[in-house]
Design an enzyme around this catalytic site. Structure first.
Site, PDB file in Angstrom:
ATOM      1  N   LYS A  37       0.885  -1.168   0.000  1.00  0.00           N
ATOM      2  CA  LYS A  37       0.000   0.000   0.000  1.00  0.00           C
ATOM      3  C   LYS A  37       0.917   1.210   0.000  1.00  0.00           C
ATOM      4  O   LYS A  37       1.491   1.558   1.050  1.00  0.00           O
ATOM      5  CB  LYS A  37      -0.888  -0.033   1.261  1.00  0.00           C
ATOM      6  CG  LYS A  37      -1.870   1.125   1.371  1.00  0.00           C
ATOM      7  CD  LYS A  37      -3.184   0.845   0.696  1.00  0.00           C
ATOM      8  CE  LYS A  37      -4.112   2.036   0.775  1.00  0.00           C
ATOM      9  NZ  LYS A  37      -5.405   1.794   0.151  1.00  0.00           N
ATOM     10  N   ARG A 172     -19.632  -7.181  -4.738  1.00  0.00           N
ATOM     11  CA  ARG A 172     -20.838  -6.778  -3.998  1.00  0.00           C
ATOM     12  C   ARG A 172     -20.416  -6.070  -2.714  1.00  0.00           C
ATOM     13  O   ARG A 172     -19.686  -6.635  -1.904  1.00  0.00           O
ATOM     14  CB  ARG A 172     -21.692  -8.007  -3.685  1.00  0.00           C
ATOM     15  CG  ARG A 172     -22.416  -8.555  -4.913  1.00  0.00           C
ATOM     16  CD  ARG A 172     -23.337  -9.688  -4.522  1.00  0.00           C
ATOM     17  NE  ARG A 172     -24.217 -10.085  -5.616  1.00  0.00           N
ATOM     18  CZ  ARG A 172     -23.918 -11.006  -6.538  1.00  0.00           C
ATOM     19  NH1 ARG A 172     -22.752 -11.636  -6.494  1.00  0.00           N
ATOM     20  NH2 ARG A 172     -24.784 -11.308  -7.495  1.00  0.00           N
TER      21      ARG A 172
END
Ligand SMILES: Nc1ncnc2c1ncn2[C@@H]1O[C@H](COP(=O)(O)OP(=O)(O)OP(=O)(O)O)[C@@H](O)[C@H]1O
Ligand SMILES: [Mg+2]
Length: 223
Positions: A37, A172
């Site tokens: 990251k 989702r």
């Protein structure tokens, strides 16, 4: 450099979930993959940060600073969060950190902050970082309403810059499907000429989610 750059159509679409699942699945298959990251901002106390989650998915093989060279307090894009602290992100430093990970491991899965054109430094966006790393870009998008426009725009921006598109994954982000979910993959395929690689399930149980996402993604995405 072998690996993937994971971008999203927005913040909160599932980049960390997808990146962690890919790293875990690769490691389970015997590939020494690690997460990264480049810059993290606005970490909520008491919750694991993206960098901590990526480090855990990577088997804890690297110190947190190697996985995440920049951490900022404000919940803003890295360039803005850095500015507030009188600091600046250096693209060269991020690229060096990624190269150092790539030198020690077989593959690096880099999770950007927010979306593709989020400013990383005073001058460069995450698209510039993906280009500098030379990694194919995986686009994580919401499964539901709003995703067609966001996904098509992201793919267009990648193509305009000549960046390799590893694929599109629809995720989702809630328990209920809205009526667009069953239509969006076909609409995205029509507009981008790229069939989404997967429509990921909503799974509230962390352990089950990691397994479910990992097995679906590993079957579709090689890096
Ligand atoms: N398929 C899923 N099933 C259940 N929960 C999910 C699913 N995908 C994402 N989530 C949850 O939704 C939230 C947002 O996901 P995630 O942190 O992966 O998004 P992100 O794109 O990495 O966000 P950020 O821009 O903050 O990095 C998290 O709490 C995550 O656990
Ligand atoms: Mg994240």
């Amino acid at each position: 450099m072998r690996g993937l750059f994971v971008t999203g159509t927005d913040t909160g679409v599932g980049k960390t979930e997808v990146a962690c699942a890919l790293v875990r699945a690769a490691r389970a298959a015997g590939v020494d993959a690690v997460g990264m990251k480049p810059a993290q901002s606005g970490h909520v106390p008491g919750e694991p940060s993206d960098a901590e989650r990526l480090r855990e998915a990577s088997g804890g093989v690297e110190p947190l600073e190697a996985i995440c060279p920049y951490t900022f307090a404000a919940p803003l894009a890295p360039a803005a969060a850095a500015r507030l602290e009188g600091r600046e992100v250096s693209l060269a430093r991020v690229v060096d950190a990624a190269r150092a990970l790539a030198a020690r491991h077989a593959a690096v899965v880099v999770e950007g902050a927010g979306g593709l054109l989020v400013p990383l430094t005073a001058r460069e966006t995450h698209a510039d970082l993906a280009a500098a790393l030379g990694l194919p870009v995986l686009v994580v998008a919401r499964a539901g309403l709003g995703t067609v426009n966001h996904t098509a725009l992201t793919v267009e921006a990648l193509e305009r810059r000549g960046l390799a598109v590893a694929g599109i994954v629809l995720n989702r982000t809630g328990p209920e499907d809205d009526p667009s979910v069953s239509l969006n993959a076909a609409e995205i395929a029509r507009l981008t000429h790229r069939e989404p690689l997967a429509l990921l399930p909503w799974e509230p149980d962390i352990a089950r989610r990691a397994r479910a996402l990992g097995s679906i993604l590993a079957a579709k995405i090689q890096f």
